[in-house]
Design a protein around this motif. Structure first.
Motif, PDB file in Angstrom:
ATOM      1  N   THR A  87       0.834  -1.176  -0.086  1.00 46.25           N
ATOM      2  CA  THR A  87      -0.083   0.087   0.051  1.00 46.25           C
ATOM      3  C   THR A  87       1.023   1.132  -0.038  1.00 46.25           C
ATOM      4  O   THR A  87       0.599   2.154  -0.948  1.00 46.25           O
ATOM      5  CB  THR A  87      -0.983   0.176   1.178  1.00 46.25           C
ATOM      6  OG1 THR A  87      -1.850  -1.040   1.106  1.00 46.25           O
ATOM      7  CG2 THR A  87      -1.697   1.331   1.279  1.00 46.25           C
ATOM      8  N   ARG A  88       1.761   1.440   0.740  1.00 49.99           N
ATOM      9  CA  ARG A  88       2.757   2.408   0.874  1.00 49.99           C
ATOM     10  C   ARG A  88       3.529   2.558  -0.293  1.00 49.99           C
ATOM     11  O   ARG A  88       3.672   3.753  -1.081  1.00 49.99           O
ATOM     12  CB  ARG A  88       3.920   2.127   2.039  1.00 49.99           C
ATOM     13  CG  ARG A  88       4.945   3.223   2.140  1.00 49.99           C
ATOM     14  CD  ARG A  88       5.805   3.049   3.317  1.00 49.99           C
ATOM     15  NE  ARG A  88       6.886   3.698   3.291  1.00 49.99           N
ATOM     16  CZ  ARG A  88       7.956   3.597   2.731  1.00 49.99           C
ATOM     17  NH1 ARG A  88       8.392   2.633   2.095  1.00 49.99           N
ATOM     18  NH2 ARG A  88       9.033   4.665   2.970  1.00 49.99           N
ATOM     19  N   THR A  89       3.997   1.396  -0.962  1.00 49.01           N
ATOM     20  CA  THR A  89       4.743   1.768  -2.190  1.00 49.01           C
ATOM     21  C   THR A  89       3.864   2.374  -3.344  1.00 49.01           C
ATOM     22  O   THR A  89       4.227   3.158  -3.999  1.00 49.01           O
ATOM     23  CB  THR A  89       5.139   0.293  -2.892  1.00 49.01           C
ATOM     24  OG1 THR A  89       6.067  -0.088  -1.913  1.00 49.01           O
ATOM     25  CG2 THR A  89       5.834   0.482  -4.154  1.00 49.01           C
ATOM     26  N   LEU A 413      13.791   1.269   6.534  1.00 48.95           N
ATOM     27  CA  LEU A 413      14.294   0.302   5.594  1.00 48.95           C
ATOM     28  C   LEU A 413      14.409   0.710   4.226  1.00 48.95           C
ATOM     29  O   LEU A 413      15.174   0.275   3.332  1.00 48.95           O
ATOM     30  CB  LEU A 413      13.649  -0.881   5.852  1.00 48.95           C
ATOM     31  CG  LEU A 413      13.541  -1.695   7.215  1.00 48.95           C
ATOM     32  CD1 LEU A 413      12.688  -2.658   7.213  1.00 48.95           C
ATOM     33  CD2 LEU A 413      14.913  -1.913   7.525  1.00 48.95           C
ATOM     34  N   GLN A 414      13.160   1.473   3.829  1.00 51.09           N
ATOM     35  CA  GLN A 414      13.114   1.953   2.343  1.00 51.09           C
ATOM     36  C   GLN A 414      12.599   3.341   2.308  1.00 51.09           C
ATOM     37  O   GLN A 414      11.483   3.482   2.314  1.00 51.09           O
ATOM     38  CB  GLN A 414      12.247   0.895   1.584  1.00 51.09           C
ATOM     39  CG  GLN A 414      12.241   1.181   0.039  1.00 51.09           C
ATOM     40  CD  GLN A 414      11.082   0.419  -0.691  1.00 51.09           C
ATOM     41  OE1 GLN A 414      10.226  -0.038  -0.055  1.00 51.09           O
ATOM     42  NE2 GLN A 414      11.560   0.244  -2.123  1.00 51.09           N
ATOM     43  N   ALA A 416      11.344   6.972   1.340  1.00 49.36           N
ATOM     44  CA  ALA A 416      10.462   7.296   0.124  1.00 49.36           C
ATOM     45  C   ALA A 416      11.063   7.899  -0.848  1.00 49.36           C
ATOM     46  O   ALA A 416      10.591   7.575  -1.947  1.00 49.36           O
ATOM     47  CB  ALA A 416       9.370   8.363   0.777  1.00 49.36           C
ATOM     48  N   ALA A 417      12.161   8.349  -0.904  1.00 46.33           N
ATOM     49  CA  ALA A 417      13.146   9.016  -1.781  1.00 46.33           C
ATOM     50  C   ALA A 417      13.528   7.901  -2.595  1.00 46.33           C
ATOM     51  O   ALA A 417      13.920   8.280  -3.966  1.00 46.33           O
ATOM     52  CB  ALA A 417      14.195  10.093  -1.151  1.00 46.33           C
ATOM     53  N   ASP A 418      13.682   6.789  -2.181  1.00 50.06           N
ATOM     54  CA  ASP A 418      14.211   5.618  -3.034  1.00 50.06           C
ATOM     55  C   ASP A 418      13.147   5.024  -3.671  1.00 50.06           C
ATOM     56  O   ASP A 418      13.541   4.134  -4.894  1.00 50.06           O
ATOM     57  CB  ASP A 418      14.864   4.503  -1.896  1.00 50.06           C
ATOM     58  CG  ASP A 418      16.083   5.299  -1.236  1.00 50.06           C
ATOM     59  OD1 ASP A 418      16.493   6.303  -1.655  1.00 50.06           O
ATOM     60  OD2 ASP A 418      16.415   4.530  -0.400  1.00 50.06           O
ATOM     61  N   ILE A 419      11.943   5.384  -3.620  1.00 47.96           N
ATOM     62  CA  ILE A 419      10.914   4.702  -4.346  1.00 47.96           C
ATOM     63  C   ILE A 419      10.513   5.438  -5.672  1.00 47.96           C
ATOM     64  O   ILE A 419      10.118   6.494  -5.628  1.00 47.96           O
ATOM     65  CB  ILE A 419       9.392   4.663  -3.740  1.00 47.96           C
ATOM     66  CG1 ILE A 419       9.628   3.642  -2.436  1.00 47.96           C
ATOM     67  CG2 ILE A 419       8.650   3.937  -4.354  1.00 47.96           C
ATOM     68  CD1 ILE A 419       8.355   3.672  -1.299  1.00 47.96           C
TER      69      ILE A 419
END
Length: 455
Positions: A87-89, A413-414, A416-419
């Motif tokens: 969902t976040r992705t 862990l991930q 948001a800038a990396d998505i």
């Protein structure tokens, strides 16, 4: 937000195509009209068989079929937090500004709305059905709905009766709930040009065959109507646990040649063969659609406990109490009115009453108001859950605190800038639907390139 896009909306429900039903139709047609208004719309649902990943539909509508399998009645298994990462992705990749969930029975809807509020998104919920207060299933469902709507930004119901029902079940302030009725696709349902013959009357029952839709009433109504009218046949559409009782009734009274069980079928298979529509359960979407049935549904017939009287004009309906004797009398009255009906006139009247474009514009107003609502911190949100019950309130708060902590763990862990953000494909207004065939054909190569980065 991109200046060319008004809102970026994520529609969420367990119920979507290729599954077929009122909620599925509502999401699809509403999404298409919102696309025409210049919004970006993305649909999130669970996988259906081999249909998984990212798919594109008419008008550039993007659908995420997430790899969750249905558990019961097309609902996914409740996981509480299992859907948080995906969902976040999706929310970040599609640059979503508002989440719109559909149907109280949808597990995926409840979970995604919970995660979206944790992440600070505005959420809107549409309730499509009426539920009771006494049986065990309704009691548990109402508590789940109370949890979801405790922190919802705005809610939509399809009738005033549905609004009263939702407010009573969830405790949601009435000023947060808007009433926007369902509509029909006038390009699909048109009157037949030929004059109707009443030598044979076909009564169409189209509904999920479950108790709350009144399927048990059919077991007593159908044999009596067949006895009174030798020229009456029944077409029963839909599937469910009560189908067995209907088939047993057909065998017992030797009505195999007069009662046809069609199961779950497309619109056209019903509506090309119907003269009178009898919906014993109160699903107003099917009732309104039936008025377009090639002009062959002169009267909607329903029980008084539903909200059909809020959907159709008084001269188009015959109401009955949820009693077999009273319903047989209502069918007799409806049949007697058949010669007075002008299908073309009825079609024109209904065409003016219900339009998906009008529904989309009214829904757009709800979105605007939802996005203007102030943001609240975690403590303010937890206070809303505490008042849901002495024990349930504390349990709801614990669920939300864990969700909040897991969200921050995912942030570490991930980030948001990396998505990766997904590029938008914006179709000019007025170029959607049937008019957009050439434009989509020219865009297909670009879609194929994007698909590799989306899946």
């Amino acid at each position: 937000m991109d200046e060319q896009l008004k809102h970026r909306i994520l529609m969420v429900s367990d119920f979507f195509y290729p599954n077929f039903g009122g909620v599925e139709n509502h999401i699809y047609y509403l999404s298409q009209c919102l696309l025409k208004l210049g919004h970006k719309v993305v649909v999130m649902t669970h996988a259906y068989g081999k249909r998984s990943g990212v798919r594109y539909m008419t008008g550039g509508l993007k659908v995420y079929y997430v790899p969750w399998k249905p558990f019961l009645m097309q609902n996914t298994l409740p996981t509480f937090y299992g859907t948080l990462p995906i969902t976040r992705t999706i929310l970040i990749r599609e640059k979503i500004s508002l989440v719109h969930g559909h149907q109280a029975f949808s597990t995926l809807c409840h979970e995604v709305l919970m995660h979206a509020r944790t992440m600070g998104y505005k959420v809107v919920f549409t309730d499509h059905s009426l539920y009771g207060f006494a049986d065990a299933g309704s009691i548990h469902m109402n508590k789940v709905l109370q949890f979801t709507l405790a922190d919802v930004t705005r809610a939509i119901c399809v009738s005033h009766t549905s609004k009263e029902n939702t407010v009573l079940r969830s405790g949601l302030p009435p000023e947060k709930v808007f009433v926007i009725p369902n509509a029909v696709d006038t390009a699909v349902f048109k009157p037949a040009p030929e004059r109707l013959s009443y030598d044979e009357i076909v009564i169409v029952v189209i509904s999920r065959l479950v108790y709350r839709k009144g399927a048990d009433l059919l077991v007593e109504v159908i044999p009596e109507v067949c006895r009174l009218y030798p020229n009456v046949r029944f077409l029963v559409g839909g599937d469910g646990p009560k189908r067995v009782r209907l088939e047993e009734m057909r065998e017992k009274h030797s009505l195999q040649d007069r009662v046809e069980m069609l199961g779950a079928v497309p619109h056209a298979k019903f509506f090309d063969r119907s003269i009178l529509h009898s919906n014993l359960g109160g699903c107003e979407l099917w009732i309104v659609n039936s008025q377009y049935t090639c002009g062959r549904c002169p009267r909607g017939m329903d029980t008084e406990i539903s909200f059909l009287c809020l959907v159709l004009p008084e001269d188009m309906i015959v109401l009955a109490k949820p009693d077999p004797v009273d319903m047989v009398q209502a069918i007799q009255k409806a049949i007697s009115m058949l010669p007075e009906i002008d299908p073309q006139n009825m079609h024109l009247r209904m065409k003016k009453l219900y339009s998906w474009h009008d529904v989309a514009k009214r829904t757009e107003i709800v979105y605007d108001r939802a996005l203007r609502c102030p943001n609240h911190n975690l403590l303010e949100r937890l206070s809303r859950y505490l008042i849901c019950g002495a024990l349930a309130g504390k349990l709801f708060c614990l669920v939300m605190i864990i969700d909040f902590l897991l969200w921050h763990l995912l942030q570490l862990l991930q980030p948001a800038a990396d998505i990766e953000r997904v590029p938008d494909i914006i179709l000019p207004q007025g170029q959607h639907g049937e008019e957009s065939g050439d434009l989509l054909a020219h865009s297909i190569s670009r879609l194929q390139i994007l698909r590799r980065s989306l899946i």
